[in-house]
Design a protein around this motif. Structure first.
Motif, short mmCIF file in Angstrom:
data_model
loop_
_atom_site.label_atom_id
_atom_site.label_comp_id
_atom_site.label_asym_id
_atom_site.label_seq_id
_atom_site.Cartn_x
_atom_site.Cartn_y
_atom_site.Cartn_z
N GLY A 25 -0.81 21.92 -36.64
CA GLY A 25 -0.24 22.36 -37.91
C GLY A 25 -0.80 21.59 -39.09
O GLY A 25 -1.16 22.17 -40.12
N TRP A 26 -0.93 20.27 -38.94
CA TRP A 26 -1.49 19.44 -40.01
C TRP A 26 -2.95 19.83 -40.28
O TRP A 26 -3.36 19.90 -41.44
CB TRP A 26 -1.42 17.95 -39.62
CG TRP A 26 -0.11 17.31 -39.98
CD1 TRP A 26 0.91 17.87 -40.70
CD2 TRP A 26 0.31 15.99 -39.64
NE1 TRP A 26 1.95 16.98 -40.81
CE2 TRP A 26 1.61 15.82 -40.18
CE3 TRP A 26 -0.27 14.96 -38.93
CZ2 TRP A 26 2.33 14.64 -40.03
CZ3 TRP A 26 0.45 13.76 -38.78
CH2 TRP A 26 1.74 13.62 -39.32
N ALA A 27 -3.70 20.05 -39.19
CA ALA A 27 -5.12 20.42 -39.36
C ALA A 27 -5.22 21.71 -40.18
O ALA A 27 -6.04 21.81 -41.10
CB ALA A 27 -5.77 20.60 -38.00
N ILE A 28 -4.37 22.68 -39.87
CA ILE A 28 -4.40 23.96 -40.60
C ILE A 28 -3.92 23.76 -42.05
O ILE A 28 -4.46 24.35 -42.98
CB ILE A 28 -3.57 25.03 -39.86
CG1 ILE A 28 -4.21 25.33 -38.50
CG2 ILE A 28 -3.47 26.32 -40.67
CD1 ILE A 28 -3.39 26.18 -37.56
N MET A 29 -2.91 22.90 -42.22
CA MET A 29 -2.41 22.64 -43.58
C MET A 29 -3.49 21.97 -44.44
O MET A 29 -3.63 22.29 -45.63
CB MET A 29 -1.15 21.75 -43.52
CG MET A 29 0.12 22.53 -43.20
SD MET A 29 1.49 21.47 -42.70
CE MET A 29 1.86 20.64 -44.21
N ILE A 30 -4.26 21.07 -43.84
CA ILE A 30 -5.35 20.40 -44.58
C ILE A 30 -6.42 21.43 -44.95
O ILE A 30 -6.88 21.48 -46.10
CB ILE A 30 -5.95 19.23 -43.74
CG1 ILE A 30 -4.93 18.08 -43.68
CG2 ILE A 30 -7.28 18.75 -44.33
CD1 ILE A 30 -5.26 16.99 -42.67
N ALA A 31 -6.77 22.28 -43.99
CA ALA A 31 -7.77 23.34 -44.25
C ALA A 31 -7.29 24.26 -45.37
O ALA A 31 -8.07 24.65 -46.24
CB ALA A 31 -8.05 24.12 -42.97
#
Lengths: 214, 97
Positions: A25-31
């Motif tokens: 989720g964090w990876a997608i939020m950063i992207a």
């Protein structure tokens, strides 16, 4: 039993939760935040999005964090009150982070200039703000298409958020529906109040507004 | 063939009891009125879950890995199962009274 694909699309939390969903989720939020920076797309609310205001990259990360944490906070409180069983905070944080994944689509909708032109045109025609901008029929069609896609994305995200809450806090039926709706409204109010109080100058500065209109 | 223990009457859907037991060695028969234990009242899926849970030393994390579901999903399954066990126990105590 529902087909597995529909579960993965609308309730992946049956299979993924906790730290793994938090990392994803964090990876997608950063992207999403980085893409938003390049297309000037602000996800400045739990379920909101706005196009056109330029801002430093850190603001996009803060917007993502506030939108995510404000809902986690209200859902955590709601879950503690309503749920009969105990639950792990990391499941709620992780699944809520992953539930925001559909928002990755939204910053890409901010790249076409048509959206900006139609918004500027509407602002000039309705509120008399900025300069007169001409919007073609193609612009209007594209703008409507963007709005339709955004609505679908937001509905999809709300379904994911609701399922995340149900799975993480072990809730079902009316109790889950009512408490989720109240928590969502409260979180939206908290996030909006935070953004308006903390970043009023950035959101309302003339440069940003000029960029938005030009 | 793996035969499934019937728990409810096929005619009126009420719970079934044991009236007759037989020794597999000498064929001695015991007749009476015996309630099924609470665990036997659960579905075969629930019983399988309990067996696996005990085999995994009661670790929900291990259960989550072996079933392929997330931790909260397995924990919710266990919570639902607890409710059914409690309900089965209540059923037995009501029958005994």
């Amino acid at each position: 039993m529902k087909p597995k694909t529909s579960i993965w699309i609308f309730n992946p939390f049956v299979y993924i939760a906790g730290w793994s969903s938090l990392a994803l989720g964090w990876a997608i939020m950063i992207a999403t935040a980085v893409t938003g920076y390049f297309s000037n797309t602000h996800l400045d609310g739990v379920i909101g999005a706005g196009f056109g205001l330029p801002a430093p990259l850190w603001l996009y990360f803060i917007e993502a964090a506030v939108a995510w944490l404000s809902l986690c906070l209200t859902l955590f409180i709601a879950g503690r009150i309503v749920s009969k069983t105990s639950f792990r905070l990391v499941d709620l944080l992780g699944t809520q982070a992953l539930a925001r994944a559909p928002m990755l689509i939204v910053p890409f909708l901010g790249f076409p200039e048509a959206g900006r032109r139609v918004t500027g045109y509407l602002l000039y025609r309705t509120l008399g703000l900025g300069e007169e901008i001409t919007a073609t029929y193609a612009d209007i069609v594209l703008f409507i298409l963007i709005i339709i896609i955004m609505v679908i994305v937001v509905i999809w995200m709300i379904v994911l958020m609701y399922n995340s809450y149900k799975v993480s806090c072990n809730l079902k039926g009316t109790k889950a529906g009512v408490s989720f709706t109240l928590a969502l409204i409260l979180a939206q109010a908290i996030a909006s109040a935070f953004f308006m109080l903390a970043f009023k100058d950035i959101y309302l500065n003339p440069e940003g507004l000029n960029y938005f209109l030009n | 063939m793996n035969r499934i223990l019937p728990l409810h009457c096929p005619s009126c859907s009420q719970s079934l009891i044991v009236r007759n037991l037989q020794c597999v060695n000498c064929e001695t028969m015991v007749n009476g009125h015996f309630d099924l234990p609470a665990l036997a009242r659960l579905s075969s899926d629930d019983q399988q879950f309990i067996i696996e849970f005990v085999k995994k030393s009661g670790s929900l994390k291990e259960m989550s890995k072996s079933l392929g579901f997330s931790y909260p999903t397995v924990r919710n399954m266990l919570n639902d199962l607890i409710e059914r066990v409690v309900s089965a126990e209540k059923h037995n105590s009501t029958n005994n009274n």
